[in-house]
Design a protein around this motif. Structure first.
Motif, PDB file in Angstrom:
ATOM      1  N   ALA A 243     -13.696  -6.591  -0.518  1.00 30.48           N
ATOM      2  CA  ALA A 243     -13.161  -6.772   0.990  1.00 30.48           C
ATOM      3  C   ALA A 243     -14.531  -6.770   1.802  1.00 30.48           C
ATOM      4  O   ALA A 243     -14.376  -7.549   2.761  1.00 30.48           O
ATOM      5  N   ARG A 244     -15.393  -5.793   1.565  1.00 31.76           N
ATOM      6  CA  ARG A 244     -16.650  -6.044   2.676  1.00 31.76           C
ATOM      7  C   ARG A 244     -17.236  -6.979   2.348  1.00 31.76           C
ATOM      8  O   ARG A 244     -18.133  -7.478   3.445  1.00 31.76           O
ATOM      9  N   MET A 245     -17.272  -7.886   1.388  1.00 33.31           N
ATOM     10  CA  MET A 245     -18.158  -9.020   1.309  1.00 33.31           C
ATOM     11  C   MET A 245     -17.443 -10.187   1.978  1.00 33.31           C
ATOM     12  O   MET A 245     -18.262 -11.465   2.149  1.00 33.31           O
ATOM     13  N   LEU A 246     -16.176 -10.110   2.367  1.00 29.24           N
ATOM     14  CA  LEU A 246     -15.473 -11.257   3.088  1.00 29.24           C
ATOM     15  C   LEU A 246     -15.888 -11.303   4.722  1.00 29.24           C
ATOM     16  O   LEU A 246     -15.915 -10.132   5.240  1.00 29.24           O
TER      17      LEU A 246
ATOM     18  N   SER B 263      -5.079  -1.151   2.962  1.00 22.71           N
ATOM     19  CA  SER B 263      -6.262   0.015   3.356  1.00 22.71           C
ATOM     20  C   SER B 263      -7.401  -0.285   3.210  1.00 22.71           C
ATOM     21  O   SER B 263      -8.391   0.291   4.166  1.00 22.71           O
ATOM     22  N   ILE B 264      -7.918  -1.496   2.846  1.00 24.91           N
ATOM     23  CA  ILE B 264      -9.192  -2.035   2.726  1.00 24.91           C
ATOM     24  C   ILE B 264      -9.482  -3.179   3.943  1.00 24.91           C
ATOM     25  O   ILE B 264     -10.694  -3.798   3.869  1.00 24.91           O
TER      26      ILE B 264
ATOM     27  N   GLU C 276     -10.798   0.999 -14.828  1.00 23.79           N
ATOM     28  CA  GLU C 276      -9.836   1.951 -14.698  1.00 23.79           C
ATOM     29  C   GLU C 276      -9.453   2.617 -13.325  1.00 23.79           C
ATOM     30  O   GLU C 276      -8.183   2.946 -12.999  1.00 23.79           O
ATOM     31  N   GLU C 277     -10.377   2.422 -12.483  1.00 22.43           N
ATOM     32  CA  GLU C 277     -10.184   2.858 -11.088  1.00 22.43           C
ATOM     33  C   GLU C 277     -10.483   1.699 -10.257  1.00 22.43           C
ATOM     34  O   GLU C 277     -11.781   1.587  -9.813  1.00 22.43           O
ATOM     35  N   PRO C 278      -9.722   0.974  -9.699  1.00 20.13           N
ATOM     36  CA  PRO C 278      -9.907  -0.187  -8.985  1.00 20.13           C
ATOM     37  C   PRO C 278     -10.302  -0.306  -7.586  1.00 20.13           C
ATOM     38  O   PRO C 278     -10.858  -1.094  -6.915  1.00 20.13           O
ATOM     39  N   ASP C 279     -10.029   0.994  -7.047  1.00 23.63           N
ATOM     40  CA  ASP C 279      -9.979   1.230  -5.444  1.00 23.63           C
ATOM     41  C   ASP C 279     -11.564   0.666  -5.032  1.00 23.63           C
ATOM     42  O   ASP C 279     -11.748  -0.008  -3.986  1.00 23.63           O
TER      43      ASP C 279
END
Length: 233
Positions: A112-115, A175-176, A102-105
């Motif tokens: 993204a932090r895992m990359l 944004s991420i 429902e809230e994917p952000d």
């Protein structure tokens, strides 16, 4: 979609490099196993017990070297920070998952932090800009009209799922810190095709047509699904 993913990996990483891959919502493990067979170190996250059992059964039938390159963790992907350090992966897959969130952000930010820097984020989402196409092609006119004003649709099981509009998701990726690098359409022509696999000769031509349409405007914009590839800055 596998061809699209391979194209992005080949264009981003040195030939022969063994990548660290995280597959969030891996399902039965089709992509995870394929990448493990290619020599990569793969971690699959899945919360559904039936899917986990199927993935483990499939993995058990592989040679030892492939089994050693793949591990399976029970998780819905929202707790990646508990399991892994930031920058732990070169490639993160999240295919067919966001439509059920429902809230994917927060999930996207965690992925993204895992990359690692220069890492590839591969997303497969419902195309919120083309929801009227399928009911329209089936002659379901009232549903087609309603689809213009919503980002909710039904999946193959009849469940209500969320779709993403490409412009909004592009802004989220920026944004991420994993801005959009390229995108493809998936299931341009075949979303309303009859169930059941076609014969080998038909399948070869069908895939060629889908692959061409999935990278060509305006066709890719009306695909049932979008494959978006972001790159960690």
């Amino acid at each position: 979609m596998a061809r699209q993913l391979d194209e992005q990996i080949a264009g981003r990483f040195p030939v022969g490099k063994r990548l660290r891959v995280l597959d969030v919502g891996m399902g039965r493990g089709a992509q995870a196993l394929r990448l493990a067979r290619a020599g990569h170190q793969v971690t699959g996250l899945e919360r559904d017990a039936t899917m986990i059992a199927a993935a483990r059964d499939a993995l058990a039938g592989q040679p030892e070297g492939i089994r050693e390159r793949m591990r399976i963790i029970e998780s819905d992907g929202r707790d990646t920070g508990v399991h892994f350090l930031p920058g732990s992966f070169d490639v993160v897959l999240c295919h067919g998952v966001l439509m059920y969130v429902e809230e994917p952000d927060p999930l996207l930010a965690g992925l993204a932090r895992m990359l690692a820097p220069g890492g590839l984020l591969s997303l497969l989402v419902r195309n919120g800009d083309a929801l009227a196409m399928r009911p329209g092609l089936r002659g379901e006119w009232a549903d087609a009209l309603a689809a213009f004003d919503t980002t909710v649709c039904r999946d193959s099981l009849g469940l209500a799922v969320r779709a993403d509009r490409r412009a909004a998701l592009t802004a989220r990726l920026a944004s991420i810190g994993a801005p959009l690098h390229t995108w493809y359409g998936v299931r341009v022509f075949t979303d309303t095709a009859p169930d059941g696999p076609p014969g080998p000769e038909v399948l070869t031509t069908l895939l060629a047509a889908e692959e061409r349409a999935g990278r060509t405007d305006p066709y890719r914009g009306i695909a049932a699904l979008l494959h978006l590839c972001g790159v960690r800055g």
